[in-house]
Design a protein around this motif. Structure first.
Motif, PDB file in Angstrom:
ATOM      1  N   SER A 163      53.222  57.208  29.585  1.00  0.00           N
ATOM      2  CA  SER A 163      53.950  58.426  29.942  1.00  0.00           C
ATOM      3  C   SER A 163      54.549  59.053  28.693  1.00  0.00           C
ATOM      4  CB  SER A 163      55.067  58.124  30.954  1.00  0.00           C
ATOM      5  OG  SER A 163      54.525  57.620  32.157  1.00  0.00           O
ATOM      6  N   ARG A 164      54.718  60.354  28.785  1.00  0.00           N
ATOM      7  CA  ARG A 164      55.345  61.065  27.665  1.00  0.00           C
ATOM      8  C   ARG A 164      56.023  62.316  28.189  1.00  0.00           C
ATOM      9  NH1 ARG A 164      53.721  61.327  21.491  1.00  0.00           N
ATOM     10  NH2 ARG A 164      55.276  62.809  20.806  1.00  0.00           N
ATOM     11  N   GLU A 165      57.243  62.596  27.652  1.00  0.00           N
ATOM     12  CA  GLU A 165      57.963  63.822  27.959  1.00  0.00           C
ATOM     13  C   GLU A 165      57.607  64.864  26.912  1.00  0.00           C
ATOM     14  OE1 GLU A 165      60.158  64.622  30.367  1.00  0.00           O
ATOM     15  OE2 GLU A 165      59.975  62.701  31.418  1.00  0.00           O
ATOM     16  N   ILE A 166      57.123  66.026  27.368  1.00  0.00           N
ATOM     17  CA  ILE A 166      56.739  67.106  26.460  1.00  0.00           C
ATOM     18  C   ILE A 166      57.366  68.397  26.952  1.00  0.00           C
ATOM     19  CG2 ILE A 166      54.819  68.382  25.412  1.00  0.00           C
ATOM     20  CD1 ILE A 166      53.025  65.998  25.953  1.00  0.00           C
ATOM     21  N   TYR A 167      58.379  68.893  26.219  1.00  0.00           N
ATOM     22  CA  TYR A 167      59.051  70.147  26.541  1.00  0.00           C
ATOM     23  C   TYR A 167      59.554  70.189  27.978  1.00  0.00           C
ATOM     24  CZ  TYR A 167      57.148  71.718  22.104  1.00  0.00           C
ATOM     25  OH  TYR A 167      56.829  71.823  20.779  1.00  0.00           O
ATOM     26  N   GLY A 168      60.208  69.075  28.397  1.00  0.00           N
ATOM     27  CA  GLY A 168      60.839  69.045  29.710  1.00  0.00           C
ATOM     28  C   GLY A 168      59.929  68.629  30.839  1.00  0.00           C
ATOM     29  N   ASP A 169      58.619  68.539  30.612  1.00  0.00           N
ATOM     30  CA  ASP A 169      57.673  68.098  31.637  1.00  0.00           C
ATOM     31  C   ASP A 169      57.214  66.673  31.331  1.00  0.00           C
ATOM     32  OD1 ASP A 169      57.961  70.592  32.627  1.00  0.00           O
ATOM     33  OD2 ASP A 169      55.890  71.245  32.304  1.00  0.00           O
ATOM     34  N   SER A 170      56.871  65.944  32.381  1.00  0.00           N
ATOM     35  CA  SER A 170      56.402  64.566  32.224  1.00  0.00           C
ATOM     36  C   SER A 170      54.898  64.503  32.479  1.00  0.00           C
ATOM     37  CB  SER A 170      57.140  63.651  33.206  1.00  0.00           C
ATOM     38  OG  SER A 170      56.623  62.338  33.143  1.00  0.00           O
ATOM     39  N   TRP A 171      54.180  63.855  31.558  1.00  0.00           N
ATOM     40  CA  TRP A 171      52.739  63.649  31.690  1.00  0.00           C
ATOM     41  C   TRP A 171      52.493  62.139  31.762  1.00  0.00           C
ATOM     42  CZ3 TRP A 171      49.294  67.794  31.861  1.00  0.00           C
ATOM     43  CH2 TRP A 171      49.827  69.048  31.542  1.00  0.00           C
ATOM     44  N   THR A 172      51.843  61.684  32.831  1.00  0.00           N
ATOM     45  CA  THR A 172      51.588  60.259  33.029  1.00  0.00           C
ATOM     46  C   THR A 172      50.085  60.035  33.129  1.00  0.00           C
ATOM     47  OG1 THR A 172      53.684  60.036  34.222  1.00  0.00           O
ATOM     48  CG2 THR A 172      52.085  58.246  34.442  1.00  0.00           C
ATOM     49  N   LEU A 173      49.592  59.116  32.294  1.00  0.00           N
ATOM     50  CA  LEU A 173      48.161  58.819  32.242  1.00  0.00           C
ATOM     51  C   LEU A 173      47.944  57.405  32.755  1.00  0.00           C
ATOM     52  CD1 LEU A 173      45.355  59.875  31.265  1.00  0.00           C
ATOM     53  CD2 LEU A 173      45.832  58.717  29.089  1.00  0.00           C
ATOM     54  N   TYR A 174      47.091  57.251  33.789  1.00  0.00           N
ATOM     55  CA  TYR A 174      46.729  55.952  34.353  1.00  0.00           C
ATOM     56  C   TYR A 174      45.332  55.587  33.865  1.00  0.00           C
ATOM     57  CZ  TYR A 174      50.660  56.702  37.537  1.00  0.00           C
ATOM     58  OH  TYR A 174      51.911  56.933  38.065  1.00  0.00           O
ATOM     59  N   LEU A 175      45.175  54.363  33.329  1.00  0.00           N
ATOM     60  CA  LEU A 175      43.901  53.926  32.768  1.00  0.00           C
ATOM     61  C   LEU A 175      43.510  52.575  33.347  1.00  0.00           C
ATOM     62  CD1 LEU A 175      44.708  54.800  29.047  1.00  0.00           C
ATOM     63  CD2 LEU A 175      43.215  56.102  30.548  1.00  0.00           C
ATOM     64  N   HIS A 176      42.208  52.417  33.687  1.00  0.00           N
ATOM     65  CA  HIS A 176      41.715  51.162  34.243  1.00  0.00           C
ATOM     66  C   HIS A 176      40.224  51.058  33.934  1.00  0.00           C
ATOM     67  CE1 HIS A 176      40.813  47.943  37.068  1.00  0.00           C
ATOM     68  NE2 HIS A 176      42.129  47.797  37.269  1.00  0.00           N
ATOM     69  N   PRO A 177      39.759  49.869  33.551  1.00  0.00           N
ATOM     70  CA  PRO A 177      38.312  49.716  33.331  1.00  0.00           C
ATOM     71  C   PRO A 177      37.572  49.810  34.662  1.00  0.00           C
ATOM     72  CG  PRO A 177      39.384  47.582  33.225  1.00  0.00           C
ATOM     73  CD  PRO A 177      40.486  48.602  33.313  1.00  0.00           C
ATOM     74  N   LYS A 178      36.308  50.164  34.615  1.00  0.00           N
ATOM     75  CA  LYS A 178      35.522  50.231  35.847  1.00  0.00           C
ATOM     76  C   LYS A 178      35.335  48.857  36.476  1.00  0.00           C
ATOM     77  CE  LYS A 178      32.970  54.521  35.148  1.00  0.00           C
ATOM     78  NZ  LYS A 178      31.636  55.167  35.075  1.00  0.00           N
ATOM     79  N   GLY A 179      35.416  47.829  35.657  1.00  0.00           N
ATOM     80  CA  GLY A 179      35.354  46.452  36.150  1.00  0.00           C
ATOM     81  C   GLY A 179      36.719  45.795  36.083  1.00  0.00           C
ATOM     82  N   PRO A 180      36.769  44.462  36.233  1.00  0.00           N
ATOM     83  CA  PRO A 180      38.043  43.747  36.174  1.00  0.00           C
ATOM     84  C   PRO A 180      38.566  43.645  34.736  1.00  0.00           C
ATOM     85  CG  PRO A 180      36.228  42.199  36.445  1.00  0.00           C
ATOM     86  CD  PRO A 180      35.629  43.565  36.572  1.00  0.00           C
ATOM     87  N   TRP A 181      39.860  43.283  34.639  1.00  0.00           N
ATOM     88  CA  TRP A 181      40.470  43.089  33.328  1.00  0.00           C
ATOM     89  C   TRP A 181      40.089  41.682  32.826  1.00  0.00           C
ATOM     90  CZ3 TRP A 181      43.179  46.898  30.877  1.00  0.00           C
ATOM     91  CH2 TRP A 181      43.632  47.968  31.646  1.00  0.00           C
ATOM     92  N   VAL A 182      38.861  41.506  32.333  1.00  0.00           N
ATOM     93  CA  VAL A 182      38.412  40.176  31.909  1.00  0.00           C
ATOM     94  C   VAL A 182      38.290  40.063  30.396  1.00  0.00           C
ATOM     95  CG1 VAL A 182      37.212  39.691  34.066  1.00  0.00           C
ATOM     96  CG2 VAL A 182      36.002  40.895  32.232  1.00  0.00           C
ATOM     97  N   ASN A 183      38.069  41.152  29.741  1.00  0.00           N
ATOM     98  CA  ASN A 183      37.869  41.130  28.294  1.00  0.00           C
ATOM     99  C   ASN A 183      39.106  41.718  27.615  1.00  0.00           C
ATOM    100  OD1 ASN A 183      37.058  41.439  25.628  1.00  0.00           O
ATOM    101  ND2 ASN A 183      34.950  41.987  26.185  1.00  0.00           N
ATOM    102  N   PRO A 184      39.798  40.922  26.749  1.00  0.00           N
ATOM    103  CA  PRO A 184      40.989  41.471  26.075  1.00  0.00           C
ATOM    104  C   PRO A 184      40.687  42.697  25.240  1.00  0.00           C
ATOM    105  CG  PRO A 184      40.297  39.386  25.074  1.00  0.00           C
ATOM    106  CD  PRO A 184      39.510  39.548  26.334  1.00  0.00           C
ATOM    107  N   TRP A 185      39.446  42.816  24.772  1.00  0.00           N
ATOM    108  CA  TRP A 185      39.094  43.991  23.978  1.00  0.00           C
ATOM    109  C   TRP A 185      39.129  45.264  24.823  1.00  0.00           C
ATOM    110  CZ3 TRP A 185      39.453  44.375  19.053  1.00  0.00           C
ATOM    111  CH2 TRP A 185      39.305  43.257  18.242  1.00  0.00           C
TER     112      TRP A 185
END
Length: 393
Positions: free
Chosen positions: A74-96
């Motif tokens: 998340s980041r506040e930019i000029y009074g507005d909040s922008w939230t970015l959600y990220l997820h791999p298409k598969g499971p979280w199995v690879n730390p990379w």
């Protein structure tokens, strides 16, 4: 798409709906520039949520079900909040995967910030004067109105100011010298009234200064210094000196509406000009206020005050006086132009005694009744009623 209603004032300062300004932007280009629509090519599901300052939430982009266990940035930019959600298409199995997604998210948020700063720069360009760097009419009005909303009833000063005989600088030395004079004039305003003063260039050499403080001895000394001391530029090795005149109105004593205060300050500036320039004057609430002052006086003052005889220019429809020479002021036995304006109430009828008003009106109206008479000169004989004669009655 941004839809902004536009209201235009009529002669009575009433606002009427005119139409809309429609601004359209291509969301696809924005998302691509921000690296958001490119995340799918890296097998990353994402969603971008925008929360406005008033709490309105909207989903700007999503390319699949990114899930509740997504990485959130998340980041506040000029009074507005922008939230970015990220997820791999598969499971979280690879730390990379976490490293790649985090990097992609940080890059996206950074790009969003860059785009926001660019938009803010464009917004500043639309609200500032390109020559002097102060606010233009749109930016100045917006800034002052927001200040007054946050500081209701707190004392403030509104000043209308311009350069005396600015046209002469342009005519004698050229427009480059005129531009340099405007820039120096702006620097002098900031130095005199403080960096917090909201300075608006209305056009030409006319400025409005808004100061978020009330009347004081310090303010009076600053205004005296600004109008009495010469402003100086050096152009092509030649020193050019010029002076300034200023009109003052006070918030909230004389009005609570900023636009009305600007009109009153401008009206006071008009009086300062007619009284000799290189001076300042406060708005007098006893004077009859017109919505707009005539520009005629600025051209006639230097000419009329040097001509023999008393000169008055008046409007034919309502007989209101637009200009009076210093000789006429003296002839009417008034102490100053302000005194003359108060005595006559800016009406030509007040100059003549009651016994001669009808005859004077009839003689003057001949030029209105017959268009052929408008190009002829007429001489009439009439008595005038001076201020002292009135006081003696």
């Amino acid at each position: 798409m941004v839809l902004c209603p536009v209201f235009l004032p009529d002669d009575k300062r009433n606002r009427h709906f005119w139409g809309y300004i429609l601004a359209i932007s291509d969301t696809r280009i924005f998302l691509k520039d921000a690296n958001i629509s490119n995340l799918e090519d890296q097998d990353i599901l994402c969603g971008l949520i925008h929360t406005e300052g008033d709490g309105t939430v909207s989903e700007v982009y999503e390319n699949g079900n990114y899930g509740e266990d997504s990485l959130v940035i998340s980041r506040e930019i000029y009074g507005d909040s922008w939230t970015l959600y990220l997820h791999p298409k598969g499971p979280w199995v690879n730390p990379w995967i976490i490293v790649v997604i985090t990097w992609a998210g940080l890059l996206t948020v950074l790009t969003l910030a860059v785009l926001a700063r660019r938009n803010a720069r464009l917004r500043r360009m639309g609200t500032t004067d390109p020559l002097t760097g102060v606010y233009n009419r749109t930016g100045g009005d917006w800034t002052v109105r927001h200040y007054l909303e946050a500081h209701q009833n707190e004392p403030a000063l509104v000043m209308a100011v311009d350069i005396d005989n600015f046209k002469i600088i342009n005519d004698v030395y050229g427009h480059e010298a005129g531009d340099e004079a405007l820039c120096q004039f702006t620097r002098d305003m900031k130095e005199t009234f403080g960096q917090s003063a909201v300075i608006t260039r209305n056009g030409g050499d006319e400025f409005i200064i808004f100061c978020g403080y009330g009347w004081s001895r310090k303010a009076a000394e600053a205004i005296d210094r600004f109008t009495e001391k010469p402003h100086i530029i050096t152009y092509k090795g030649k020193e050019i000196r010029f002076s300034a005149s200023l009109g003052l109105a006070r918030y909230p004593e004389q009005d609570r509406d900023y636009r009305n205060l600007c009109i009153k300050a401008d009206y006071a500036l008009y009086g300062a000009k007619l009284n000799g320039k290189s001076r300042w004057q406060e708005f007098d609430p006893d004077l009859r206020l017109k919505d707009t002052r005539t520009q005629l006086g600025f051209n006639l003052t230097d000419i009329g005050n040097e001509m023999p005889g008393a000169i008055a220019v008046y409007r034919a429809d309502d007989r209101s006086i637009l200009f009076a020479s210093s000789t006429l002021v003296e002839l009417m036995e008034c102490d100053s132009l302000d005194d003359f304006m108060k005595y006559t109430k800016m009406s030509l009828d007040r100059i003549f005694p009651d016994s001669e008003k009808a005859a004077a009106r009839a003689a003057i109206d001949r030029q209105l009744e017959n268009p052929a008479n408008r190009h002829r000169f007429y001489f009439i004989t009439a008595n005038i009623l001076t201020k002292r004669e009135t006081s003696a009655l």
